[in-house]
Write an enzyme that holds these catalytic residues in place. Structure first.
Site, mmCIF file in Angstrom:
data_model
loop_
_atom_site.group_PDB
_atom_site.id
_atom_site.type_symbol
_atom_site.label_atom_id
_atom_site.label_comp_id
_atom_site.label_asym_id
_atom_site.label_seq_id
_atom_site.Cartn_x
_atom_site.Cartn_y
_atom_site.Cartn_z
ATOM 1 N N ASP A 30 0.862 -1.176 0.000
ATOM 2 C CA ASP A 30 0.000 0.000 0.000
ATOM 3 C C ASP A 30 0.902 1.230 0.000
ATOM 4 O OD1 ASP A 30 -3.276 0.306 1.138
ATOM 5 O OD2 ASP A 30 -2.001 2.068 0.781
ATOM 6 N N LEU A 253 -34.575 -10.618 1.379
ATOM 7 C CA LEU A 253 -35.984 -10.202 1.321
ATOM 8 C C LEU A 253 -36.400 -9.597 2.657
ATOM 9 C CD1 LEU A 253 -37.603 -13.179 -0.666
ATOM 10 C CD2 LEU A 253 -37.200 -10.837 -1.490
ATOM 11 N N GLY A 256 -36.588 -2.729 5.055
ATOM 12 C CA GLY A 256 -35.969 -1.821 6.025
ATOM 13 C C GLY A 256 -35.916 -0.418 5.470
ATOM 14 N N CYS A 263 -20.864 -0.565 -1.767
ATOM 15 C CA CYS A 263 -20.903 -1.433 -2.962
ATOM 16 C C CYS A 263 -22.205 -1.344 -3.736
ATOM 17 C CB CYS A 263 -20.604 -2.872 -2.565
ATOM 18 S SG CYS A 263 -18.943 -3.064 -1.933
HETATM 19 C C1 UDX Z 1 -22.664 -6.488 -0.780
HETATM 20 C C2 UDX Z 1 -22.850 -7.830 -1.465
HETATM 21 O O1 UDX Z 1 -23.674 -8.648 -0.648
HETATM 22 C C3 UDX Z 1 -21.484 -8.501 -1.655
HETATM 23 O O2 UDX Z 1 -21.648 -9.728 -2.342
HETATM 24 C C4 UDX Z 1 -20.593 -7.559 -2.461
HETATM 25 O O3 UDX Z 1 -19.312 -8.118 -2.650
HETATM 26 C C5 UDX Z 1 -20.462 -6.231 -1.741
HETATM 27 O O4 UDX Z 1 -21.751 -5.656 -1.524
HETATM 28 P P1 UDX Z 1 -22.262 -5.588 1.658
HETATM 29 O O5 UDX Z 1 -22.536 -4.276 1.014
HETATM 30 O O6 UDX Z 1 -21.058 -5.749 2.509
HETATM 31 O O7 UDX Z 1 -22.137 -6.727 0.495
HETATM 32 O O8 UDX Z 1 -23.500 -5.953 2.586
HETATM 33 P P2 UDX Z 1 -24.879 -6.723 2.394
HETATM 34 O O9 UDX Z 1 -24.951 -7.724 3.448
HETATM 35 O O10 UDX Z 1 -25.051 -7.142 0.991
HETATM 36 O O11 UDX Z 1 -25.977 -5.560 2.730
HETATM 37 C C6 UDX Z 1 -25.991 -4.403 1.930
HETATM 38 C C7 UDX Z 1 -27.135 -3.519 2.444
HETATM 39 O O12 UDX Z 1 -28.396 -4.125 2.140
HETATM 40 C C8 UDX Z 1 -27.105 -3.285 3.944
HETATM 41 O O13 UDX Z 1 -27.430 -1.919 4.194
HETATM 42 C C9 UDX Z 1 -28.215 -4.195 4.467
HETATM 43 O O14 UDX Z 1 -28.817 -3.677 5.645
HETATM 44 C C10 UDX Z 1 -29.200 -4.153 3.315
HETATM 45 N N1 UDX Z 1 -30.061 -5.321 3.237
HETATM 46 C C11 UDX Z 1 -29.505 -6.541 3.017
HETATM 47 C C12 UDX Z 1 -31.441 -5.151 3.364
HETATM 48 O O15 UDX Z 1 -31.920 -4.039 3.569
HETATM 49 N N2 UDX Z 1 -32.248 -6.243 3.250
HETATM 50 C C13 UDX Z 1 -31.736 -7.497 3.036
HETATM 51 O O16 UDX Z 1 -32.511 -8.444 2.969
HETATM 52 C C14 UDX Z 1 -30.326 -7.656 2.921
#
Ligand code: UDX
Length: 438
Positions: A30, A253, A256, A263
Site C-alpha cells: 500500500d 428479502l 428496512g 458497494c
Molecule cells: C454487498 C454484497 O452482498 C457482496 O456480495 C458484495 O461483494 C459487496 O456488496 P455488503 O454491502 O457488505 O455486500 O452488505 P450486504 O450484506 O449485501 O448488505 C448491503 C445492504 O443491504 C445493507 O445496508 C443491508 O442492511 C441491506 N439489506 C440486506 C437489506 O436491507 N435487506 C436485506 O434483505 C439484505
C-alpha cells in the site's frame, strides 16, 4: 507461489490474508505508509470479525507481509492482484484513478512475464483498458496477461465469504493466465467451490449484474412492505412464502430503510451508467436506485407520523452503521435520516456498538449526542428509532426502555420486534410492512 496484493482495504487485506491462509506467500502493498506501519504493528485499520486473528496467524507463520515497496514485491511475484478502491465520483461513475496509477507504476517495474489480476470492482472494459495502459507504458517489451477476478465479499462476513465462496469468477483472454490464477485458488478445490472461467468483459459484468440483482431484491421487498402497510398484510409472511419458492430463495428479502454500503450504491449507479452509455438503459436498476432513495424519505414520514412536527423533538437512534458487524457507515441510511431530522429541528441521541467514530466524521452537528447504551439513548427521548439490527438490540429490557422514554414511541425500521407484543406493552409502535398502532 509468491503473490503481490496491491491495496490493503476491505478487499485487499481480506483477500491477501485469505490467500496466505491458502498457503500462498503474500506481500501486501500500500502507498499509505501509516497504514502499512499499523499493519506491521498488528493493527487492523477497520472492524471485520476474525480478520485480526487471520492476519496475525499468517504474519506469524511467515506467509503474509506488508510493505510500501511495490518494486520489491513485484520482482518476487508472478501474480499481482490489484485491489485498490474504485469509489464513485460525483457523476456516479467509478473513479479509476487508483487503478490507473498502479498500472502505470507496474509498467515501470515489470521486466518479465506477470499475471495481473484485477479484483477491484471496475466497469466493463476496464481490464482490457488496464492491459492497454500497461503496454503503452511498459519500459520493456515483455508479455503481460490480465485476469478479471471480481470479489463477492460481504462486510461483516468477509472471511467466511472468502474461505467458502459460492463461486470463483475468473475472466481472461489467456488460458495460461487462467490456469495460473486457478492454481492460486487450488485450496478451494477441496471444498469443490465452483469456478466460472470466462472472458474479461463477462467476468466484469457478472459482478455488476450480481450486486444489482441483490439490490433489486431489497428494493422489491421494500415496495412490497409499503403495500403491506396499506392493506394490512405482514411482509414477513409474504417474504417467507416467496422465499420458499426455490426460484426466488429466502435471502435478501428483509425490508428496512433501504440498502446502504458503498458497494450496492456505486455498483447500481455504475450499471445504470453503463446502460445509458450504450443506449441500452437498465431501467430496472434505475428504478431500484430511485426506490432506495425514496425508502429513506418514507422513513422520515413514519417518524413524523408518530411524533408530529419534529422541531424541538428528541429522537433516539439505535444503529448508525449500514449493517451489523461492521464499523462502516458509508451510504448508511442513518446518515440521510439523521441529517434530515436535524434539518427539521430535531435533536438526536445515538448509539452504535462500532460505528460512532466513523459517523462523527460525517455528521458533525452539536445537536447529535452519542451514548453508551440503548437505555441511555432512550432517556428523555420522544421516540426510539432502530436503524441497524445489531444483535445486542434484539433482546432489550423493553419495560426499562419504556420507563426511560418521554413518550413510548418506537420506529422499528428493521422489524426486530413483534408488533403485537409491543402494543401489549403499551408502545406506539411501527415496523416496516408489518402491524402498526400509530
Ligand atoms: C454487498 C454484497 O452482498 C457482496 O456480495 C458484495 O461483494 C459487496 O456488496 P455488503 O454491502 O457488505 O455486500 O452488505 P450486504 O450484506 O449485501 O448488505 C448491503 C445492504 O443491504 C445493507 O445496508 C443491508 O442492511 C441491506 N439489506 C440486506 C437489506 O436491507 N435487506 C436485506 O434483505 C439484505
Amino acid at each position: 507461489m509468491n503473490i503481490t496484493m496491491v491495496g490493503t482495504g476491505y478487499v485487499g487485506l481480506v483477500s491477501g490474508a485469505g490467500l496466505a491462509d491458502f498457503g500462498m506467500q503474500v506481500i501486501c502493498v500500500d502507498k499509505d505508509t501509516d497504514r502499512i506501519e499499523r499493519l506491521n504493528r498488528g493493527e487492523i485499520p477497520f472492524y471485520e470479525p476474525g480478520l485480526e486473528e487471520l492476519v496475525t496467524k499468517n504474519v506469524r507463520n511467515g506467509r503474509l507481509s506488508f510493505t510500501t515497496d511495490l518494486r520489491m514485491a513485484v520482482e518476487r511475484s508472478l501474480v499481482i492482484f490489484i485491489a485498490v478502491g474504485t469509489p464513485d465520483n460525483s457523476q456516479g461513475q467509478p473513479d479509476l484513478s487508483q487503478v490507473e496509477e498502479v498500472a502505470k507504476r507496474l509498467a515501470e517495474i515489470i521486466d518479465d512475464y506477470k499475471v495481473l489480476v484485477v479484483k477491484s470492482t471496475v466497469p466493463v472494459g476496464t481490464n482490457r483498458w488496464v492491459k492497454e495502459v500497461l503496454q503503452a507504458n511498459m519500459k520493456k517489451d515483455v508479455k503481460i496477461d490480465v485476469v478479471s477476478n471480481p470479489e463477492f465479499l460481504r462486510e461483516g462476513s468477509a472471511i467466511e465469504d472468502f474461505m467458502r465462496p459460492d463461486r470463483v469468477v475468473l475472466g481472461s483472454d489467456s488460458q495460461r493466465a487462467l490456469a495460473i490464477v486457478k492454481d492460486v485458488y487450488r485450496a478451494l478445490y477441496l471444498i469443490e467451490s465452483p469456478f466460472v472461467l470466462t472472458n474479461l468483459e463477462t467476468a466484469e459484468l457478472i459482478k455488476y449484474a450480481s450486486n444489482s440483482f441483490l439490490a433489486t431484491k431489497i428494493s422489491f421487498i421494500n415496495e412490497v412492505a409499503n403495500i403491506c402497510e396499506e392493506v394490512g398484510a405482514d411482509v414477513h409472511h409474504v417474504a417467507r412464502a416467496m422465499g420458499l419458492d426455490g426460484r426466488i430463495g429466502p435471502k435478501f428479502l428483509h425490508p428496512g430503510p433501504g440498502y446502504g454500503g458503498s458497494c450496492f450504491h456505486k455498483d447500481t449507479l455504475a450499471f445504470a451508467h453503463l446502460g445509458r452509455s450504450l443506449e441500452r438503459p437498465v431501467r430496472i436498476v434505475e428504478a431500484v436506485i430511485q426506490v432506495n432513495r425514496d425508502q429513506r424519505k418514507r422513513m422520515i414520514t413514519k417518524i413524523e407520523d408518530a411524533l408530529g412536527p419534529l422541531e424541538g423533538k428528541i429522537v433516539g437512534i439505535l444503529g448508525l452503521t449500514f449493517k451489523p458487524n461492521t464499523s462502516d457507515v458509508r451510504e448508511s441510511p442513518a446518515l440521510d435520516i439523521a441529517q434530515t431530522l436535524l434539518n427539521k429541528g430535531a435533536t438526536i441521541k445515538a448509539y452504535d456498538p462500532a460505528g460512532m467514530d466513523e459517523f462523527k466524521k460525517v455528521v458533525r452537528d452539536e445537536k447529535v449526542s452519542y451514548c453508551n447504551s440503548a437505555y441511555e439513548v432512550a432517556k428523555g427521548a420522544d421516540a426510539l428509532v432502530f436503524l441497524t439490527e445489531w444483535n445486542e438490540f434484539r433482546n432489550l429490557d423493553l419495560k426499562k426502555l419504556k420507563k426511560n422514554l418521554s413518550t413510548p414511541v418506537i420506529l422499528d425500521l428493521r422489524n426486530i420486534y413483534e408488533p403485537e407484543r409491543m402494543a401489549e406493552l403499551g408502545f406506539k409502535y411501527s415496523g416496516v410492512g408489518r402491524g402498526t398502532n400509530i
